[in-house]
Design a protein around this motif. Structure first.
Motif, PDB file in Angstrom:
ATOM      1  N   UNK A 234       0.907  -1.087  -0.097  1.00 32.01           N
ATOM      2  CA  UNK A 234       0.294  -0.031  -0.166  1.00 32.01           C
ATOM      3  C   UNK A 234       1.327   1.130  -0.312  1.00 32.01           C
ATOM      4  N   UNK A 235       1.071   2.167  -1.487  1.00 28.20           N
ATOM      5  CA  UNK A 235       2.241   2.720  -1.189  1.00 28.20           C
ATOM      6  C   UNK A 235       1.716   4.166  -0.347  1.00 28.20           C
ATOM      7  N   UNK A 236       0.641   4.246  -0.237  1.00 25.45           N
ATOM      8  CA  UNK A 236       0.327   5.636   0.407  1.00 25.45           C
ATOM      9  C   UNK A 236       0.271   6.041   2.522  1.00 25.45           C
ATOM     10  N   UNK A 237       0.505   4.802   2.802  1.00 25.66           N
ATOM     11  CA  UNK A 237       1.198   4.549   3.882  1.00 25.66           C
ATOM     12  C   UNK A 237       2.564   4.192   3.967  1.00 25.66           C
ATOM     13  N   UNK A 238       2.891   4.234   5.218  1.00 21.70           N
ATOM     14  CA  UNK A 238       4.275   4.329   5.597  1.00 21.70           C
ATOM     15  C   UNK A 238       4.043   3.676   7.179  1.00 21.70           C
ATOM     16  N   UNK A 239       4.502   2.267   7.490  1.00 24.54           N
ATOM     17  CA  UNK A 239       3.703   1.116   8.744  1.00 24.54           C
ATOM     18  C   UNK A 239       5.536   1.772   9.703  1.00 24.54           C
ATOM     19  N   UNK A 240       5.461   2.475  10.401  1.00 26.23           N
ATOM     20  CA  UNK A 240       6.343   2.457  11.046  1.00 26.23           C
ATOM     21  C   UNK A 240       6.164   1.259  12.627  1.00 26.23           C
ATOM     22  N   UNK A 241       5.407   1.117  13.283  1.00 26.97           N
ATOM     23  CA  UNK A 241       5.654  -0.005  13.670  1.00 26.97           C
ATOM     24  C   UNK A 241       3.980  -0.742  13.992  1.00 26.97           C
ATOM     25  N   UNK A 242       3.796  -2.097  13.836  1.00 27.45           N
ATOM     26  CA  UNK A 242       2.818  -2.504  14.899  1.00 27.45           C
ATOM     27  C   UNK A 242       3.365  -3.863  15.506  1.00 27.45           C
ATOM     28  N   UNK A 243       2.550  -3.999  16.844  1.00 24.14           N
ATOM     29  CA  UNK A 243       2.635  -4.784  18.069  1.00 24.14           C
ATOM     30  C   UNK A 243       1.664  -5.328  18.475  1.00 24.14           C
ATOM     31  N   UNK A 244       1.606  -6.679  18.652  1.00 25.78           N
ATOM     32  CA  UNK A 244       0.407  -7.605  19.320  1.00 25.78           C
ATOM     33  C   UNK A 244       1.387  -6.930  21.125  1.00 25.78           C
ATOM     34  N   UNK A 245       0.770  -6.480  22.189  1.00 27.32           N
ATOM     35  CA  UNK A 245       1.075  -6.273  23.673  1.00 27.32           C
ATOM     36  C   UNK A 245       0.351  -7.034  24.348  1.00 27.32           C
ATOM     37  N   UNK A 246       1.135  -7.418  25.785  1.00 24.54           N
ATOM     38  CA  UNK A 246      -0.093  -7.338  27.118  1.00 24.54           C
ATOM     39  C   UNK A 246      -0.601  -5.718  27.415  1.00 24.54           C
ATOM     40  N   UNK A 247      -1.894  -6.360  27.384  1.00 21.62           N
ATOM     41  CA  UNK A 247      -2.927  -4.830  27.873  1.00 21.62           C
ATOM     42  C   UNK A 247      -1.907  -4.236  29.322  1.00 21.62           C
ATOM     43  N   UNK A 248      -1.725  -4.847  29.971  1.00 20.37           N
ATOM     44  CA  UNK A 248      -0.866  -4.215  31.494  1.00 20.37           C
ATOM     45  C   UNK A 248       0.588  -3.960  31.208  1.00 20.37           C
ATOM     46  N   UNK A 258      -3.250 -17.396  29.409  1.00 20.87           N
ATOM     47  CA  UNK A 258      -4.470 -17.886  29.769  1.00 20.87           C
ATOM     48  C   UNK A 258      -4.504 -16.199  30.380  1.00 20.87           C
ATOM     49  N   UNK A 259      -6.643 -15.641  31.047  1.00 17.11           N
ATOM     50  CA  UNK A 259      -7.007 -14.285  32.018  1.00 17.11           C
ATOM     51  C   UNK A 259      -5.925 -12.721  31.105  1.00 17.11           C
ATOM     52  N   UNK A 260      -5.483 -13.398  30.827  1.00 21.52           N
ATOM     53  CA  UNK A 260      -4.222 -11.785  29.837  1.00 21.52           C
ATOM     54  C   UNK A 260      -5.366 -11.456  28.481  1.00 21.52           C
TER      55      UNK A 260
END
Length: 282
Positions: A234-248, A258-260
């Protein structure tokens, strides 16, 4: 609607409210108000006797001078928008000198690592600036509750940590993200996007939603690689970061436990404008 520009005048108002045993809610903003801000204000009005909305573009949280200079400002428009919501809203709109005097500098905080990932990795000193201004506003307004949007979820967690560390007697309320009709998270920065880019920016939310459907059936690494691949097309966008992280803890996920609760976080450049978003995954 009352408008204060000096801390002393605001302090006098707060003292009068406290003498009447009235509760106070605070909605800190940098102006350029939109429906996302208004949703915070409406929630604050429902839960408090009096609501203070601060409008202050805080220089210490900008790591780039150009970004600070381009940040949209329109106080008259903001005031009119708030007046439509309620005549009882109190606006606190100080100058930089009123807040910082001759020393425009951040305090240094220890956020237990919450500030070292994602936004903290790419925006040097940003969260020290956020912590500084929020602490100053909390101590000035002395609210019962303060309201922040979940679009800046990392910021929300850091503010909660700052209040905990400083042992401040204020309740921090997180409020759901407000989105434009096509899904783009509402932000003052959206005004700087071209109409075409603004329409296509729903791609950000769509990739987050797809990541959510993949979560639990694919590994976090596979999802990250998929998102990076999609933005590469997608040339319009430049991705800086994408992360999946623990909310807390905001720690990047290694293995689902489990339970997180987990959340996907993203930062993207479009038209030279930096956009962030996030979505709970489970």
């Amino acid at each position: 609607m009352k408008i204060f520009h000096q801390k002393n005048a605001l302090n006098s108002f707060v003292e009068e409210e406290r003498n009447k045993n009235r509760t106070i809610g605070l909605v800190p903003t940098m102006g350029a108000l939109h429906k996302g801000h208004i949703s915070l204000v409406k929630k604050a009005l429902l839960e408090n006797d009096s609501v203070v909305v601060s409008i202050f573009v805080n220089p210490t949280q900008f790591d780039k001078k150009d970004d600070l200079e381009k940040y949209p400002r329109n106080f008259d428009k903001d005031a009119e928008l708030l007046k439509v919501v309620s005549d009882d809203i109190v606006v606190f709109a100080p100058t930089v000198d009123e807040i910082y005097g001759d020393n425009i500098k951040s305090e240094t905080y220890q956020f237990d690592g919450l500030d070292k990932v994602m936004e903290g990795e790419f925006r040097t000193g940003h969260f020290d600036g956020v912590g500084t201004i929020v602490e100053l506003l909390l101590r000035t307004v002395d609210p019962d509750k303060a309201y922040f949007g979940e679009k800046d979820f990392q910021q929300l967690q850091i503010i909660r940590k700052m209040v905990e560390i400083k042992k401040l007697p204020y309740t921090i309320i997180g409020c759901p993200i407000e989105r434009e009709p096509h899904g783009l998270a509402m932000s003052s920065r959206n005004e700087r996007l071209s109409p075409t880019t603004r329409d296509e920016a729903n791609f950000i939310y769509e990739t987050l939603k797809t990541a959510k459907t993949k979560f639990g059936t694919e590994s976090a690494q596979e999802i990250v690689q998929w998102v990076e691949s999609e933005y590469g097309k997608h040339p319009i966008f430049d991705l800086e970061y994408f992360e999946i992280a623990d909310e807390a803890t905001l720690t990047p996920i290694l293995k689902i436990k489990n339970n997180q609760k987990y959340r996907a976080f993203i930062a993207v450049y479009a038209d030279g404008v930096r956009l962030i978003d996030n979505l709970r995954l489970n």
